[in-house]
Scaffold this motif. Structure first.
Motif, PDB file in Angstrom:
ATOM      1  N   GLY A 216      61.637 -24.547  68.099  1.00  0.00           N
ATOM      2  CA  GLY A 216      61.545 -25.728  68.969  1.00  0.00           C
ATOM      3  C   GLY A 216      62.849 -26.511  69.012  1.00  0.00           C
ATOM      4  N   ASN A 217      63.666 -26.370  67.949  1.00  0.00           N
ATOM      5  CA  ASN A 217      64.934 -27.119  67.913  1.00  0.00           C
ATOM      6  C   ASN A 217      66.115 -26.268  68.391  1.00  0.00           C
ATOM      7  OD1 ASN A 217      63.538 -29.274  66.734  1.00  0.00           O
ATOM      8  ND2 ASN A 217      63.845 -28.465  64.660  1.00  0.00           N
ATOM      9  N   PHE A 218      65.800 -25.077  68.948  1.00  0.00           N
ATOM     10  CA  PHE A 218      66.870 -24.104  69.227  1.00  0.00           C
ATOM     11  C   PHE A 218      68.062 -24.746  69.924  1.00  0.00           C
ATOM     12  CE2 PHE A 218      68.535 -19.877  69.757  1.00  0.00           C
ATOM     13  CZ  PHE A 218      69.254 -19.908  70.959  1.00  0.00           C
ATOM     14  N   PHE A 219      67.852 -25.505  70.987  1.00  0.00           N
ATOM     15  CA  PHE A 219      68.990 -26.002  71.772  1.00  0.00           C
ATOM     16  C   PHE A 219      69.714 -27.160  71.084  1.00  0.00           C
ATOM     17  CE2 PHE A 219      68.688 -23.087  75.095  1.00  0.00           C
ATOM     18  CZ  PHE A 219      67.338 -22.835  75.346  1.00  0.00           C
ATOM     19  N   GLN A 220      69.199 -27.568  69.895  1.00  0.00           N
ATOM     20  CA  GLN A 220      69.924 -28.584  69.116  1.00  0.00           C
ATOM     21  C   GLN A 220      70.790 -27.958  68.022  1.00  0.00           C
ATOM     22  OE1 GLN A 220      68.311 -32.379  67.980  1.00  0.00           O
ATOM     23  NE2 GLN A 220      66.305 -31.785  68.827  1.00  0.00           N
ATOM     24  N   TYR A 221      70.644 -26.609  67.818  1.00  0.00           N
ATOM     25  CA  TYR A 221      71.419 -25.965  66.754  1.00  0.00           C
ATOM     26  C   TYR A 221      72.841 -25.686  67.244  1.00  0.00           C
ATOM     27  CZ  TYR A 221      66.799 -25.130  64.669  1.00  0.00           C
ATOM     28  OH  TYR A 221      65.554 -25.283  64.160  1.00  0.00           O
ATOM     29  N   ASN A 222      73.749 -25.458  66.284  1.00  0.00           N
ATOM     30  CA  ASN A 222      75.133 -25.128  66.701  1.00  0.00           C
ATOM     31  C   ASN A 222      75.195 -23.693  67.233  1.00  0.00           C
ATOM     32  OD1 ASN A 222      75.437 -23.226  64.589  1.00  0.00           O
ATOM     33  ND2 ASN A 222      76.159 -24.806  63.163  1.00  0.00           N
ATOM     34  N   GLY A 262      61.611  -9.961  51.644  1.00  0.00           N
ATOM     35  CA  GLY A 262      62.952  -9.898  52.254  1.00  0.00           C
ATOM     36  C   GLY A 262      62.939 -10.675  53.564  1.00  0.00           C
ATOM     37  N   GLY A 263      64.014 -11.394  53.815  1.00  0.00           N
ATOM     38  CA  GLY A 263      64.082 -12.173  55.059  1.00  0.00           C
ATOM     39  C   GLY A 263      65.046 -13.332  54.893  1.00  0.00           C
ATOM     40  N   ILE A 264      65.192 -14.108  55.981  1.00  0.00           N
ATOM     41  CA  ILE A 264      66.077 -15.273  55.937  1.00  0.00           C
ATOM     42  C   ILE A 264      65.321 -16.483  56.455  1.00  0.00           C
ATOM     43  CG2 ILE A 264      67.034 -14.705  58.231  1.00  0.00           C
ATOM     44  CD1 ILE A 264      69.724 -15.896  57.263  1.00  0.00           C
ATOM     45  N   PHE A 265      65.455 -17.604  55.734  1.00  0.00           N
ATOM     46  CA  PHE A 265      64.834 -18.882  56.118  1.00  0.00           C
ATOM     47  C   PHE A 265      65.963 -19.848  56.473  1.00  0.00           C
ATOM     48  CE2 PHE A 265      61.750 -22.329  55.995  1.00  0.00           C
ATOM     49  CZ  PHE A 265      62.506 -23.429  55.627  1.00  0.00           C
ATOM     50  N   MET A 266      65.806 -20.501  57.620  1.00  0.00           N
ATOM     51  CA  MET A 266      66.879 -21.407  58.050  1.00  0.00           C
ATOM     52  C   MET A 266      66.303 -22.764  58.442  1.00  0.00           C
ATOM     53  SD  MET A 266      68.863 -18.656  60.495  1.00  0.00           S
ATOM     54  CE  MET A 266      67.348 -17.816  60.961  1.00  0.00           C
ATOM     55  N   TYR A 267      66.852 -23.830  57.875  1.00  0.00           N
ATOM     56  CA  TYR A 267      66.563 -25.158  58.387  1.00  0.00           C
ATOM     57  C   TYR A 267      67.908 -25.822  58.683  1.00  0.00           C
ATOM     58  CZ  TYR A 267      63.770 -28.976  59.888  1.00  0.00           C
ATOM     59  OH  TYR A 267      63.156 -29.893  60.700  1.00  0.00           O
ATOM     60  N   PRO A 268      68.490 -25.520  59.839  1.00  0.00           N
ATOM     61  CA  PRO A 268      69.854 -25.994  60.138  1.00  0.00           C
ATOM     62  C   PRO A 268      69.889 -27.495  60.444  1.00  0.00           C
ATOM     63  CG  PRO A 268      69.173 -24.156  61.559  1.00  0.00           C
ATOM     64  CD  PRO A 268      67.944 -24.687  60.910  1.00  0.00           C
ATOM     65  N   GLY A 269      71.103 -28.025  60.454  1.00  0.00           N
ATOM     66  CA  GLY A 269      71.271 -29.370  60.985  1.00  0.00           C
ATOM     67  C   GLY A 269      71.159 -29.315  62.493  1.00  0.00           C
ATOM     68  N   THR A 270      70.923 -30.476  63.111  1.00  0.00           N
ATOM     69  CA  THR A 270      70.875 -30.519  64.577  1.00  0.00           C
ATOM     70  C   THR A 270      71.838 -31.623  65.034  1.00  0.00           C
ATOM     71  OG1 THR A 270      69.122 -32.192  64.495  1.00  0.00           O
ATOM     72  CG2 THR A 270      68.428 -29.861  64.596  1.00  0.00           C
ATOM     73  N   LYS A 271      71.952 -31.757  66.349  1.00  0.00           N
ATOM     74  CA  LYS A 271      72.862 -32.792  66.866  1.00  0.00           C
ATOM     75  C   LYS A 271      72.397 -34.169  66.373  1.00  0.00           C
ATOM     76  CE  LYS A 271      74.141 -30.108  70.989  1.00  0.00           C
ATOM     77  NZ  LYS A 271      73.127 -29.039  71.004  1.00  0.00           N
ATOM     78  N   ASP A 272      71.062 -34.386  66.415  1.00  0.00           N
ATOM     79  CA  ASP A 272      70.541 -35.700  65.990  1.00  0.00           C
ATOM     80  C   ASP A 272      70.574 -35.846  64.471  1.00  0.00           C
ATOM     81  OD1 ASP A 272      67.812 -35.408  68.421  1.00  0.00           O
ATOM     82  OD2 ASP A 272      69.975 -35.812  68.647  1.00  0.00           O
ATOM     83  N   LYS A 273      70.295 -34.743  63.753  1.00  0.00           N
ATOM     84  CA  LYS A 273      70.222 -34.813  62.283  1.00  0.00           C
ATOM     85  C   LYS A 273      71.130 -33.737  61.690  1.00  0.00           C
ATOM     86  CE  LYS A 273      65.437 -36.507  62.409  1.00  0.00           C
ATOM     87  NZ  LYS A 273      64.003 -36.135  62.200  1.00  0.00           N
TER      88      LYS A 273
END
Ligand code: P6P
Length: 334
Positions: A216-222, A262-273
């Motif tokens: 849901g935050n895709f377009f806020q990620y770098n 096995g896998g990758i978990f991501m909680y990236p920063g966003t433009k707002d946060k």
């Protein structure tokens, strides 16, 4: 003749670990047993959460005439209580507490360790029966024994953790903890009321096919995150893509699944946060320690989580954690 399979309880396991270290004082083993006790008490309450309406909702009185607390406050009090009345911990930091709590009594001030907790992570999921968890981190104090613990004891780099772990309250209740010697998982056997060794020497597969992120935050990620997520969805003979997307919005459940499969978990920063949502000291550091001991990697997108020098108890960091080769794929995505 029944199968004579020796089932090792958490207590037996931690005592065995002590036997392997003759000069061990047993304080760390005692601390882990205290955490196991609190986890069993939280397990009972979490498992009847759906019935709370019958027993009275949070803030009301239940059939025993006790005030029903919010489950995360209840969990916090359980973990703080066993440690405050134990002999192995000088103080705690917790998501539920604005500042550290230094126990400051004669016994506690002699204790070698301090703990940080997220007592019940993902508790907003509990009313829809999604697995939730407790996350904990243990440091050896840097302050003088015999005196009260200080803030510096808690603001150490994650690389200094002596142990870290989590409890997942799911289809079964498991306690998983890591020391530098390895990661071991214990499943609660309710017939004897003990955590029993069910996942010895957990290793994180170097490669997996699961990627976990809130789309849901895709377009806020770098751009790097967007490109990597894009590559996860494409057929790729080199990395075995496309991957499967799994994200349940409960960190302990998501990271536990990826640790095992096995896998990758991501909680990236966003433009707002830009620093994301997850807390360094009692969410990212413990999982970074566990996954690294199990053979995986954990960064904030730029540097190793365990090398970050904390500046305050509740600081947030972007978080990427999981299988070594998938983390390297992400790091190499420009
Ligand atoms: P979002 C739960 O509230 C939590 O703190 C973590 O357990 C989980 O990984 C994350 O938030 C989910 O956040 O923004 O994707 O709903």
């Amino acid at each position: 003749m029944g199968i004579n399979r020796k089932i090792q309880t958490l207590d037996e396991f931690t005592i065995q670990q002590m036997r392997d270290f003759p000069n061990a004082t047993g304080e760390l083993s005692g601390l882990l047993r205290d955490i196991g006790l609190a986890a069993k008490r939280v397990h009972v309450e979490v498992n009847k959460a759906g019935l709370v309406d019958i027993l009275g909702d949070a803030g009301t009185m239940n059939v025993q005439g006790e005030e029903v607390k919010k489950l995360d406050v209840f969990a916090n009090n359980q973990f703080m209580g066993v440690l405050q009345h134990g002999i192995s911990c000088a103080g705690i930091g917790s998501e539920e507490l604005d500042d550290i709590v230094v126990f400051d009594d004669e016994i506690s001030n002699q204790s070698k360790y301090v703990c940080l907790f997220d007592p019940l992570d993902g508790s907003s999921n509990i009313d829809v029966n999604v697995s939730i968890g407790t996350i904990f981190s243990v440091f050896r104090r840097v302050s003088e024994l015999g005196k009260p613990a200080t803030k510096e004891d808690f603001l150490q780099k994650g690389i200094n953790q002596v142990a870290a772990g989590y409890v997942i309250y799911g289809s079964s209740t498991m306690l998983v903890y890591a020391t530098r010697r390895g990661v071991n998982g214990f499943t609660l056997d309710q017939s004897i009321g003990e955590f029993t060794l069910s996942h010895p020497d957990i290793k994180c597969p170097h490669k997996g096919k699961i990627y976990s992120i809130n789309h849901g935050n895709f377009f806020q990620y770098n751009e790097q995150v967007q490109r990597y997520v894009d590559s996860c969805q494409k057929k790729n003979k080199d990395n075995g893509g496309p991957y499967t997307q799994r994200y349940i919005g409960s960190m302990v459940a998501d990271v536990h699944r990826n640790l095992i499969k096995g896998g990758i978990f991501m909680y990236p920063g966003t433009k707002d946060k830009p620093n994301g949502k997850l807390r360094l000291l009692y969410e990212c550091n413990p999982f970074a320690f566990i996954v690294e001991v199990a053979g995986g990697l954990a960064t904030d997108g730029k540097q190793r989580i365990l090398e970050i020098q904390p500046t305050e108890i509740h600081q947030r960091v972007p978080f990427f954690v999981g299988s070594k080769l998938m983390m390297e794929e992400f790091e190499n995505t420009k």
